[in-house]
Design a protein around this motif. Sequence first.
Motif, PDB file in Angstrom:
ATOM      1  N   LYS A 184      71.114 -49.723 -70.448  1.00 30.81           N
ATOM      2  CA  LYS A 184      70.879 -48.292 -70.656  1.00 30.81           C
ATOM      3  C   LYS A 184      71.121 -47.518 -69.359  1.00 30.81           C
ATOM      4  N   TRP A 185      70.753 -48.104 -68.243  1.00 27.36           N
ATOM      5  CA  TRP A 185      71.029 -47.470 -66.955  1.00 27.36           C
ATOM      6  C   TRP A 185      72.536 -47.297 -66.761  1.00 27.36           C
ATOM      7  N   ARG A 186      73.302 -48.338 -67.072  1.00 29.75           N
ATOM      8  CA  ARG A 186      74.751 -48.266 -66.891  1.00 29.75           C
ATOM      9  C   ARG A 186      75.351 -47.177 -67.779  1.00 29.75           C
ATOM     10  N   ARG A 187      74.917 -47.084 -69.025  1.00 29.90           N
ATOM     11  CA  ARG A 187      75.456 -46.071 -69.927  1.00 29.90           C
ATOM     12  C   ARG A 187      75.149 -44.660 -69.420  1.00 29.90           C
ATOM     13  N   GLY A 188      73.900 -44.456 -68.997  1.00 29.99           N
ATOM     14  CA  GLY A 188      73.519 -43.136 -68.502  1.00 29.99           C
ATOM     15  C   GLY A 188      74.241 -42.764 -67.229  1.00 29.99           C
ATOM     16  N   MET A 189      74.361 -43.708 -66.281  1.00 29.65           N
ATOM     17  CA  MET A 189      75.052 -43.429 -65.022  1.00 29.65           C
ATOM     18  C   MET A 189      76.535 -43.192 -65.262  1.00 29.65           C
TER      19      MET A 189
ATOM     20  N   THR B 207      74.562 -50.320 -60.538  1.00 28.92           N
ATOM     21  CA  THR B 207      75.270 -49.147 -60.012  1.00 28.92           C
ATOM     22  C   THR B 207      76.462 -49.558 -59.170  1.00 28.92           C
ATOM     23  N   ARG B 208      76.286 -50.524 -58.295  1.00 31.06           N
ATOM     24  CA  ARG B 208      77.398 -50.959 -57.438  1.00 31.06           C
ATOM     25  C   ARG B 208      78.559 -51.503 -58.269  1.00 31.06           C
ATOM     26  N   ALA B 209      78.236 -52.274 -59.289  1.00 23.76           N
ATOM     27  CA  ALA B 209      79.296 -52.823 -60.139  1.00 23.76           C
ATOM     28  C   ALA B 209      80.030 -51.698 -60.878  1.00 23.76           C
ATOM     29  N   LEU B 210      79.281 -50.719 -61.359  1.00 28.50           N
ATOM     30  CA  LEU B 210      79.895 -49.607 -62.075  1.00 28.50           C
ATOM     31  C   LEU B 210      80.788 -48.780 -61.155  1.00 28.50           C
ATOM     32  N   CYS B 211      80.290 -48.470 -59.969  1.00 27.05           N
ATOM     33  CA  CYS B 211      81.032 -47.592 -59.062  1.00 27.05           C
ATOM     34  C   CYS B 211      82.200 -48.303 -58.395  1.00 27.05           C
ATOM     35  N   ALA B 212      82.199 -49.628 -58.412  1.00 26.71           N
ATOM     36  CA  ALA B 212      83.349 -50.365 -57.879  1.00 26.71           C
ATOM     37  C   ALA B 212      84.608 -50.040 -58.667  1.00 26.71           C
ATOM     38  N   GLU B 213      84.423 -49.568 -59.899  1.00 30.77           N
ATOM     39  CA  GLU B 213      85.556 -49.187 -60.740  1.00 30.77           C
ATOM     40  C   GLU B 213      85.978 -47.734 -60.509  1.00 30.77           C
ATOM     41  N   ARG B 214      85.290 -47.029 -59.623  1.00 33.46           N
ATOM     42  CA  ARG B 214      85.554 -45.609 -59.370  1.00 33.46           C
ATOM     43  C   ARG B 214      85.781 -45.412 -57.870  1.00 33.46           C
ATOM     44  N   PRO B 215      87.024 -45.419 -57.419  1.00 36.12           N
ATOM     45  CA  PRO B 215      87.329 -45.367 -55.981  1.00 36.12           C
ATOM     46  C   PRO B 215      86.785 -44.125 -55.274  1.00 36.12           C
ATOM     47  N   ALA B 216      86.629 -43.013 -56.000  1.00 36.45           N
ATOM     48  CA  ALA B 216      86.172 -41.781 -55.347  1.00 36.45           C
ATOM     49  C   ALA B 216      84.663 -41.749 -55.132  1.00 36.45           C
TER      50      ALA B 216
ATOM     51  N   ASP C 233      81.019 -39.377 -65.309  1.00 35.86           N
ATOM     52  CA  ASP C 233      82.109 -38.745 -66.054  1.00 35.86           C
ATOM     53  C   ASP C 233      81.951 -37.221 -66.049  1.00 35.86           C
ATOM     54  N   ALA C 234      80.705 -36.759 -66.222  1.00 38.14           N
ATOM     55  CA  ALA C 234      80.445 -35.311 -66.230  1.00 38.14           C
ATOM     56  C   ALA C 234      80.702 -34.703 -64.853  1.00 38.14           C
ATOM     57  N   VAL C 235      80.304 -35.395 -63.797  1.00 36.19           N
ATOM     58  CA  VAL C 235      80.572 -34.907 -62.439  1.00 36.19           C
ATOM     59  C   VAL C 235      82.072 -34.843 -62.186  1.00 36.19           C
ATOM     60  N   ASP C 236      82.795 -35.850 -62.645  1.00 34.26           N
ATOM     61  CA  ASP C 236      84.246 -35.880 -62.458  1.00 34.26           C
ATOM     62  C   ASP C 236      84.919 -34.695 -63.148  1.00 34.26           C
ATOM     63  N   ARG C 237      84.430 -34.335 -64.336  1.00 35.67           N
ATOM     64  CA  ARG C 237      85.019 -33.202 -65.052  1.00 35.67           C
ATOM     65  C   ARG C 237      84.711 -31.870 -64.372  1.00 35.67           C
ATOM     66  N   ALA C 238      83.549 -31.775 -63.737  1.00 40.08           N
ATOM     67  CA  ALA C 238      83.109 -30.503 -63.155  1.00 40.08           C
ATOM     68  C   ALA C 238      83.625 -30.276 -61.744  1.00 40.08           C
ATOM     69  N   THR C 239      84.078 -31.329 -61.065  1.00 39.80           N
ATOM     70  CA  THR C 239      84.513 -31.210 -59.677  1.00 39.80           C
ATOM     71  C   THR C 239      86.026 -31.318 -59.582  1.00 39.80           C
ATOM     72  N   GLY C 240      86.527 -31.083 -58.378  1.00 38.43           N
ATOM     73  CA  GLY C 240      87.944 -31.241 -58.117  1.00 38.43           C
ATOM     74  C   GLY C 240      88.257 -32.657 -57.674  1.00 38.43           C
ATOM     75  N   PRO C 241      89.536 -33.004 -57.605  1.00 43.58           N
ATOM     76  CA  PRO C 241      89.913 -34.377 -57.255  1.00 43.58           C
ATOM     77  C   PRO C 241      89.534 -34.786 -55.835  1.00 43.58           C
ATOM     78  N   SER C 242      89.320 -33.814 -54.964  1.00 46.69           N
ATOM     79  CA  SER C 242      88.994 -34.162 -53.580  1.00 46.69           C
ATOM     80  C   SER C 242      87.497 -34.156 -53.294  1.00 46.69           C
ATOM     81  N   THR C 243      86.684 -33.779 -54.272  1.00 48.64           N
ATOM     82  CA  THR C 243      85.234 -33.770 -54.057  1.00 48.64           C
ATOM     83  C   THR C 243      84.715 -35.200 -53.960  1.00 48.64           C
ATOM     84  N   GLY C 244      84.007 -35.479 -52.881  1.00 45.59           N
ATOM     85  CA  GLY C 244      83.409 -36.798 -52.735  1.00 45.59           C
ATOM     86  C   GLY C 244      82.109 -36.892 -53.506  1.00 45.59           C
ATOM     87  N   VAL C 245      81.831 -38.059 -54.054  1.00 46.17           N
ATOM     88  CA  VAL C 245      80.593 -38.294 -54.783  1.00 46.17           C
ATOM     89  C   VAL C 245      79.866 -39.451 -54.118  1.00 46.17           C
TER      90      VAL C 245
END
Length: 400
Positions: free
Chosen positions: A128-133, A183-192, A138-150
């Motif tokens: 459930k944590w993985r689904r929510g994160m 979280t680390r495993a999930l974000c490893a798939e998201r380079p930004a 995904d929502a942050v990615d849609r709301a920000t620009g490609p150069s915004t760091g997360v």
Amino acid sequence: MTSILARALRPFFRGRYRVVDDLTTRPRPDDSPHVHAPGVDPDRVLVFGNGPAVGWGVRCHDLAIPGHLARSLSALTGRGVDVDAFADADMTVATAADHLPDRELCGYDVVVVVLGMSDALRLLPPEKWRRGMSRLLDAVDRATGPSTGVIVTGIQPPSTVPRFGAAPGGVVDRHARLLNETTRALCAERPAVRVMPAPEMPGGSDDRSGDTARYQAWGAALAEVAAPIVDIGVADGQGARASRHAPQSVDRRVEAIRSLGLLDTPAEKRFDDIVERARTLLGAQGAAFSLITEGRHWNKAVSGSSLTEMPVVDSFCAHTIRSGRPLVVPDAWRDDRFVSHPSVRFYAGHPIETDDGVRIGALCVVDAEPRGVEGVDLVLLRELALAVQRELRVSALDAS
């Protein structure tokens, strides 16, 4: 075995910690969730989440994560920093995406996500944590620009917060580690997206000084991760910075001015005082806080001049608000844009923005004698412009 134990203990811990975010006797910031560090060309950061992001234990955001982050980041970059906080004690990973500000976030250089303490205390299942994160990112990615760091921060061991009474290395601490691994495993798939481990917390009691020290540790750790991100943005001059300084819709500006209810209103001491300070401290003959509508330049506050209105075509400030940066005109007589100003040679103005980043006007100083660009303290001019913006928040509250 661990998952079986967690399922067995989950009802107990959920009951024990169900009021963890309802700490009604605990102080929290009640001021405007906007802080800054002095300097020009400021970087912009959004701190979003719950738990430590809320600022439990201190009365203002300047003493919570945003303030310490702003100062630490400015010390590393040598630039100004603006940090906005958007935190909700009731937020969980399941609802976080729904709590994102209802506007584009592409003007932020960095979005910091501080989330998960309450989910760890309630032993939320990792799936459930993985689904929510994932939904939140995904929502942050849609709301920000490609150069915004997360930056997604790890969950600190709940046992390091004395109020929770969790045993060091116990079930709750182990569950927090499990969520962090997810979280680390999930974000490893998201380079930004960068994952920052929760900083080691200073020891001590659960008093106000201890809270401040903990937020200082958070701010310093976040600044170390954020500094390379914002430096890249400065180097390429694109992305979030370009978005912040891009031309804005006249209709949007006019609507923002109208919602404040300031246009064509009588003089107010709160604005007059700031403008007078600008004129005096910057050694100018005149100063003004101006609003720029579709066809008007109207001065809400003036010092050293009786002129309250002029056509936009003759307005220095109309040029200033074309970007988010200050405008300095060393000698208007040598600038073809301003030949209609025979009595003004020097001008320096800083844009005035609403909390949504809409540039509605400028704080400016003028002089009959030319000056070099170095002849005005732009850091001080920005500080005075921010003082105007703080007063605008009062106006927005009064108008709502």
